[in-house]
Write a protein that holds these residues in place. Structure first.
Motif, mmCIF file in Angstrom:
data_model
loop_
_atom_site.group_PDB
_atom_site.id
_atom_site.type_symbol
_atom_site.label_atom_id
_atom_site.label_comp_id
_atom_site.label_asym_id
_atom_site.label_seq_id
_atom_site.Cartn_x
_atom_site.Cartn_y
_atom_site.Cartn_z
ATOM 1 N N VAL A 31 0.860 -1.177 0.000
ATOM 2 C CA VAL A 31 0.000 0.000 0.000
ATOM 3 C C VAL A 31 0.901 1.233 0.000
ATOM 4 C CG1 VAL A 31 -1.856 1.254 1.135
ATOM 5 C CG2 VAL A 31 -1.794 -1.245 1.231
ATOM 6 N N ASN A 73 1.734 -0.246 8.693
ATOM 7 C CA ASN A 73 1.975 -0.943 7.431
ATOM 8 C C ASN A 73 1.815 -2.453 7.569
ATOM 9 O OD1 ASN A 73 2.452 1.444 6.044
ATOM 10 N ND2 ASN A 73 4.670 1.362 6.346
ATOM 11 N N ASN A 76 -1.763 -2.877 7.087
ATOM 12 C CA ASN A 76 -2.357 -2.143 5.945
ATOM 13 C C ASN A 76 -3.512 -1.272 6.409
ATOM 14 O OD1 ASN A 76 -0.599 -3.172 3.952
ATOM 15 N ND2 ASN A 76 -1.864 -5.014 3.747
ATOM 16 N N VAL A 99 -2.723 1.228 -4.226
ATOM 17 C CA VAL A 99 -2.365 -0.137 -3.841
ATOM 18 C C VAL A 99 -1.657 -0.831 -4.989
ATOM 19 C CG1 VAL A 99 -3.223 -2.352 -3.034
ATOM 20 C CG2 VAL A 99 -4.363 -0.240 -2.308
#
Length: 120
Positions: A31, A73, A76, A99
């Motif tokens: 992402v 992260n 996500n 993405v």
């Protein structure tokens, strides 16, 4: 396919706080930039805050010092901590993410939106 699911909206009095979350799921390689937008009735959708994959934030002037954007992260997931809310913050808040998908490259996605209402 990737889904962005927002949560955390609601009704709050002026001066109060809310925390929005946006979770991305699906065939994700990575992402990249994520952002929050908002759209008030009868107005266009505007950027509120964004954050790079490295965690560098950017804010629109009207929310600087009141809102804080962050991300995890590993999950996500992106967050928006909103403090000192004002009636003019009332809007539908949308999550946006670039993405990198398996086999497709970078695709831009939007969440379904979550309503934030600030009463005076």
């Amino acid at each position: 396919q990737v889904q962005l699911v927002e949560s955390g909206g609601g009704l709050v009095q002026a001066g109060g706080s809310l925390r929005l979350s946006c979770a991305a799921s699906g065939s994700i390689v990575k992402v990249d930039t994520m952002a929050w937008y908002r759209q008030a009735p009868g107005k266009q959708r505007d950027l509120v805050a964004g954050i790079t994959s490295e965690g560098r934030p950017v804010y629109v002037d009207s929310v600087k010092g009141r809102f804080a954007i962050s991300r995890d992260n590993a999950r996500n997931t992106m967050y928006l901590q909103m403090n000192s809310l004002k009636p003019e913050d009332t809007a539908v808040y949308y999550c946006n993410a670039d993405v990198v998908e398996y086999g497709l490259g970078t695709v831009d996605y939007w969440g379904q939106g979550t309503q934030v209402t600030v009463s005076s």
